[in-house]
Scaffold this motif. Structure first.
Motif, PDB file in Angstrom:
ATOM      1  N   UNK A 175       0.864  -1.189   0.000  1.00 31.31           N
ATOM      2  CA  UNK A 175       0.000   0.000   0.000  1.00 31.31           C
ATOM      3  C   UNK A 175       0.899   1.237   0.000  1.00 31.31           C
ATOM      4  N   UNK A 176       1.103   1.876  -1.149  1.00 36.85           N
ATOM      5  CA  UNK A 176       2.046   3.005  -1.209  1.00 36.85           C
ATOM      6  C   UNK A 176       1.493   4.287  -0.608  1.00 36.85           C
ATOM      7  N   UNK A 183       0.959   5.068   2.335  1.00 33.05           N
ATOM      8  CA  UNK A 183       1.647   5.476   3.574  1.00 33.05           C
ATOM      9  C   UNK A 183       2.940   6.249   3.293  1.00 33.05           C
ATOM     10  N   UNK A 184       3.423   6.214   2.034  1.00 29.51           N
ATOM     11  CA  UNK A 184       4.640   6.937   1.666  1.00 29.51           C
ATOM     12  C   UNK A 184       4.344   8.260   0.967  1.00 29.51           C
ATOM     13  N   UNK A 185       3.086   8.707   1.035  1.00 31.43           N
ATOM     14  CA  UNK A 185       2.719   9.901   0.278  1.00 31.43           C
ATOM     15  C   UNK A 185       3.486  11.141   0.734  1.00 31.43           C
ATOM     16  N   UNK A 186       3.707  11.254   2.025  1.00 34.38           N
ATOM     17  CA  UNK A 186       4.397  12.437   2.562  1.00 34.38           C
ATOM     18  C   UNK A 186       5.811  12.106   3.038  1.00 34.38           C
ATOM     19  N   UNK A 187       6.352  11.007   2.528  1.00 30.04           N
ATOM     20  CA  UNK A 187       7.723  10.614   2.872  1.00 30.04           C
ATOM     21  C   UNK A 187       8.711  11.531   2.160  1.00 30.04           C
ATOM     22  N   UNK A 188       9.777  11.939   2.826  1.00 28.40           N
ATOM     23  CA  UNK A 188      10.767  12.819   2.166  1.00 28.40           C
ATOM     24  C   UNK A 188      11.417  12.149   0.972  1.00 28.40           C
ATOM     25  N   UNK A 215       4.276   4.218  -6.568  1.00 27.08           N
ATOM     26  CA  UNK A 215       2.884   3.745  -6.663  1.00 27.08           C
ATOM     27  C   UNK A 215       2.693   2.837  -7.875  1.00 27.08           C
ATOM     28  N   UNK A 216       3.264   3.222  -9.008  1.00 27.17           N
ATOM     29  CA  UNK A 216       3.130   2.397 -10.207  1.00 27.17           C
ATOM     30  C   UNK A 216       3.799   1.039 -10.041  1.00 27.17           C
TER      31      UNK A 216
END
Length: 433
Positions: free
Chosen positions: A153-154, A156-161, A232-233
């Motif tokens: 599930x990507x 959770x990395x949406x706001x990862x630096x 995500x892709x």
């Protein structure tokens, strides 16, 4: 004061930097705004004969269009048109496919060859599933046909630096560099002890490490949004339809000197397309189009010459006849495929037309359950009408006969009355005389 000795730059890295500088001085970077959202800008490099069917290059996860720079220095001079693309950030496969299709329309490309590396090959397979008529052939380099191993599930990395996203996307790259440095240390230690180590097939190559460091440098130019979209892709599951890919026009290129984890990932592509042409390179690492670009260019030329006889070099008379026969066979194959596609389209159109007719028939059958009963009833009614017409005609004929008889009787009576009157007159005159 002791100065630390500066680490020398490997000659492989210097050669890559020199070739990249030459590429940037020859091939210009182009941009195209496609779609309603004008902020979605496609970056691409275009070089070669515009009359030829182009070869579109799709980079791997976290990669840019500049990764194919060494192919641009060799293939365009041999009659092949190359277009390396870098897509704007898209987090969904369907959105990427639709945007890529619009991009090809924007630059007026009707039919293309596709070359995909890593995630780029997976996206090329997904595009061929939706628009198989536009893709004439494909080359997959260290690619995969199933991303189940990457499934996560990507969101959770949406706001990862950005630095953390680069670390996630550079797992295979870091392993290759670490292996190369470890082998160098072992070689240096063995050299001090006077021991010679034979280089095996899986010994890391310094050129592979130089290629990996170049990819990491190019990844520094990508924004956090682009890195997250690439992740995500790669992580979201998608389905590849092998029936939409013509395996006779598919070449799969793999390298032997990669990590076991990546080897297990790219094995899915080989197992799905068993009848495709398979090329296995002894060396090249994760990015063979940088480290062993000469071999990749050679296999691309072999792939293209199998499909396009005009790319063959100057031949003798006998070889020229063979090339002309081959080109004619290719034209016949393409014509046959076009006819088959037209037949399929016509079948679909006919089925669409038949559906409303069948629905009307079903409605008629529901309202009139037995058609034979209706037909027999109509026949009976018609027979009764014919009988009534015949009876009316007979009655009319009888009436006419009766009228004729009555008129005849009246005429006879009148005639008898006239004759009797004449006799009476004659008798009266005789008596008078």
């Amino acid at each position: 004061m002791f100065w630390k000795k500066r680490k020398e730059t490997p000659p492989e890295t210097l050669q890559i930097q020199k070739d990249f500088t030459k590429f940037r001085s020859v091939v210009p970077l182009q941009r195209a705004s496609v779609g309603l959202e004008r902020r979605k800008v496609w970056k691409f490099y275009d070089c070669g004969d515009e009359q030829k069917m182009p070869v579109v290059l799709i980079p791997p996860a976290g990669g840019t269009a500049e990764l194919f720079f060494r192919l641009f220095l060799d293939l365009p001079s041999k009659g092949i048109r190359l277009i390396a693309v870098q897509a704007p950030p898209f987090t969904d496969h369907d959105d990427w496919i639709a945007a890529f299709h619009n991009f090809l329309d924007h630059i007026n490309l009707k039919r293309i060859h596709l070359i995909g590396a890593g995630l780029g090959g997976f996206l090329a397979l997904l595009y061929a599933r939706m628009h198989h008529k536009r893709v004439y052939s494909m080359i997959l380099i260290n690619s995969f046909s199933s991303n189940v191993e990457f499934a996560a599930s990507p969101e959770k990395y949406e706001f990862t630096p950005s630095f953390a996203l680069r670390k996630l996307l550079c797992n295979g790259v870091d392993d290759e560099e670490d292996a190369c440095t470890a082998s160098e240390k072992e070689a240096q230690a063995a050299q001090k002890k006077g021991i010679t180590i034979k280089q095996s097939k899986h010994t890391p190559n310094t050129m592979n490490a130089a290629a990996s460091s170049f990819v990491k440098e190019q990844m520094e130019s990508m924004t956090q949004e682009e890195l997250y979209a690439s992740l995500c892709l790669q992580c979201r599951e998608a389905y590849v339809d092998k029936n939409r890919v013509n395996t006779q026009r598919l070449t799969i290129i793999e390298t032997d000197d990669i990590t076991q984890k990546m080897a297990d990932t790219i094995e899915s592509c080989r197992s799905l397309f068993r009848t495709a042409r398979l090329v296995t390179l002894k060396s090249g690492g994760v990015f063979p189009y940088i480290s062993v670009s000469d071999e990749i260019c050679l296999h691309i030329m072999v792939h293209m010459r199998r499909l396009d006889a005009s790319l063959l070099p100057e031949l003798t008379a006998e070889e020229g006849n063979v090339g002309s026969v081959r080109s004619k066979n290719i034209e016949k194959d393409t014509e046959r495929e076009d006819k088959q596609e037209k037949k399929e389209e016509q079948k679909i159109i006919n089925e669409d037309r038949k559906q409303p007719i069948e629905e009307k028939k079903q409605l008629i059958e529901q309202t009139i359950p037995d058609k034979n009963i209706q037909e027999s009833g109509d026949q009976r009614v018609q027979k009764e009408e014919n009988k009534s017409d015949e009876a009316n005609k007979e009655e009319d004929e009888e009436e006419e006969e009766e009228e004729d008889i009555n008129h005849g009787a009246q005429d006879e009576q009148q005639h008898s009355n006239n004759t009797s009157g004449q006799v009476n007159v004659q008798n009266y005159l005789h008596n008078e005389i």
